[in-house]
Design an enzyme around this catalytic site. Structure first.
Site, PDB file in Angstrom:
ATOM      1  N   ASP A  10       0.734  -1.107  -0.110  1.00 56.70           N
ATOM      2  CA  ASP A  10       0.137  -0.370   0.050  1.00 56.70           C
ATOM      3  C   ASP A  10       0.559   1.519  -0.238  1.00 56.70           C
ATOM      4  O   ASP A  10       2.311   0.740   0.053  1.00 56.70           O
ATOM      5  CB  ASP A  10      -0.838   0.393   1.011  1.00 56.70           C
ATOM      6  CG  ASP A  10      -1.641   1.170   1.213  1.00 56.70           C
ATOM      7  OD1 ASP A  10      -2.529   1.712   0.366  1.00 56.70           O
ATOM      8  OD2 ASP A  10      -1.388   1.898   2.630  1.00 56.70           O
ATOM      9  N   ASP A  12       0.173   4.913   0.609  1.00 60.07           N
ATOM     10  CA  ASP A  12      -0.166   6.029   1.906  1.00 60.07           C
ATOM     11  C   ASP A  12      -0.532   5.107   3.167  1.00 60.07           C
ATOM     12  O   ASP A  12      -1.311   4.437   3.410  1.00 60.07           O
ATOM     13  CB  ASP A  12      -1.439   6.678   1.088  1.00 60.07           C
ATOM     14  CG  ASP A  12      -2.155   7.727   0.206  1.00 60.07           C
ATOM     15  OD1 ASP A  12      -0.865   8.209  -0.111  1.00 60.07           O
ATOM     16  OD2 ASP A  12      -2.688   7.773  -0.739  1.00 60.07           O
TER      17      ASP A  12
HETATM   18  C1  BG6 Z   1      -5.840   5.722  -0.109  1.00 60.81           C
HETATM   19  C2  BG6 Z   1      -5.849   6.604   1.229  1.00 60.81           C
HETATM   20  O1  BG6 Z   1      -4.612   5.464  -0.497  1.00 60.81           O
HETATM   21  O2  BG6 Z   1      -6.258   6.644  -1.256  1.00 60.81           O
HETATM   22  C3  BG6 Z   1      -7.284   7.157   0.928  1.00 60.81           C
HETATM   23  O3  BG6 Z   1      -5.401   5.939   1.895  1.00 60.81           O
HETATM   24  C4  BG6 Z   1      -7.181   7.784  -0.262  1.00 60.81           C
HETATM   25  O4  BG6 Z   1      -7.573   8.244   2.521  1.00 60.81           O
HETATM   26  C5  BG6 Z   1      -7.836   6.787  -1.952  1.00 60.81           C
HETATM   27  O5  BG6 Z   1      -9.347   8.598  -0.142  1.00 60.81           O
HETATM   28  C6  BG6 Z   1      -8.057   7.680  -2.786  1.00 60.81           C
HETATM   29  O6  BG6 Z   1      -6.861   9.187  -3.017  1.00 60.81           O
HETATM   30  P1  BG6 Z   1      -7.171   9.825  -4.377  1.00 60.81           P
HETATM   31  O7  BG6 Z   1      -5.184  10.380  -4.484  1.00 60.81           O
HETATM   32  O8  BG6 Z   1      -7.066   8.796  -5.278  1.00 60.81           O
HETATM   33  O9  BG6 Z   1      -7.937  10.541  -4.030  1.00 60.81           O
HETATM   34 MG    MG Z   2      -2.720   3.111   3.224  1.00 56.44          MG
END
Ligand code: BG6
Ligand code: MG
Length: 214
Positions: A10, A12
């Site tokens: 993963d 984030d």
């Molecule tokens: C995930 C995060 O990696 O990505 C979430 O943990 C986030 O919080 C999701 O909503 C979608 O991200 P993005 O960058 O496509 O808006």
């Molecule tokens: Mg995460």
């Protein structure tokens, strides 16, 4: 662990920490429509797709419900703010622990992929100079179903040319651990997800991976 040939990470909360940027961007959007939002609600958005995150935030919205188009505009607005914040990221946003461990795992012959719900994953990986540390990237741009659905990890495994059973997933979110288990993969937790009893292995620090993958 000797059946494991690939590791899917993963992004984030595992490789980089973008939670606060997500918070600031959602907060600005929520304030603009007078909707209550705080860091505790933000924690519920980990691993959740952008539109599903917006739906969770709007549970606190007391006004006239938004149309689909209005919701898309709100999510777009949040993402523009978020992307601006991401521009501040540099290679220093990745710890030595993460960078060295990824390099060592590759040296040991493991195939590495990212498995992130984010549509900004490649942009972030470029900003922090991690894009070349992976053999594949599966992200929000190549899936229809977000975690806890296993799609993002199943695609990651197939991009690596591996069966799900040959892959381990490293996750900080409960939804991500559920996704890994639903995909028939070894689920490794770090951070918040270590308190989730469904995870197979709990890491105290990122480099503990080297103890399991020799
Ligand atoms: C995930 C995060 O990696 O990505 C979430 O943990 C986030 O919080 C999701 O909503 C979608 O991200 P993005 O960058 O496509 O808006
Ligand atoms: Mg995460």
């Amino acid at each position: 662990m000797n059946n494991i040939k690939g590791i899917i990470f993963d992004l984030d909360g595992v490789l980089v920490f973008t939670d606060h940027y997500h918070y600031l961007a959602w907060k600005k959007m929520a304030d603009s429509i007078n909707c209550y939002f705080d860091e505790i609600i933000n924690n519920k958005l980990r691993g959740v797709s952008r539109m599903a995150s917006l739906d969770i935030i709007l549970e606190n919205y007391k006004g006239i419900p938004f149309t689909k188009e209005e919701k898309e505009a709100l999510a777009f607005k949040k993402n523009e703010i978020y992307k601006d914040l991401l521009k501040k990221m540099t290679p220093d946003d990745v710890s030595r622990d993460v960078r060295d461990t990824l390099a060592e795992l590759r040296k040991r012959g493991y195939k590495l992929s990212v498995g992130s719900s984010s549509k900004n994953a490649k942009f972030i990986l470029k900003q922090v100079d991690l894009i070349d540390s992976f053999d594949a990237i599966s992200d929000g741009t190549n899936i229809t179903n977000s975690k806890p659905d296993p799609e993002v990890f199943l695609k990651g495994a197939s991009f690596l040319g591996l069966n799900p059973q040959e892959c381990a997933v490293v996750e900080d979110a409960y939804a991500g651990i559920d996704a890994a288990k639903a995909g028939n993969m070894l689920a490794i937790s770090i951070g918040d997800a270590t308190s989730y009893d469904k995870s197979d292995i709990k890491l105290t620090k990122f480099s503990d991976l080297l103890l399991y993958f020799k």
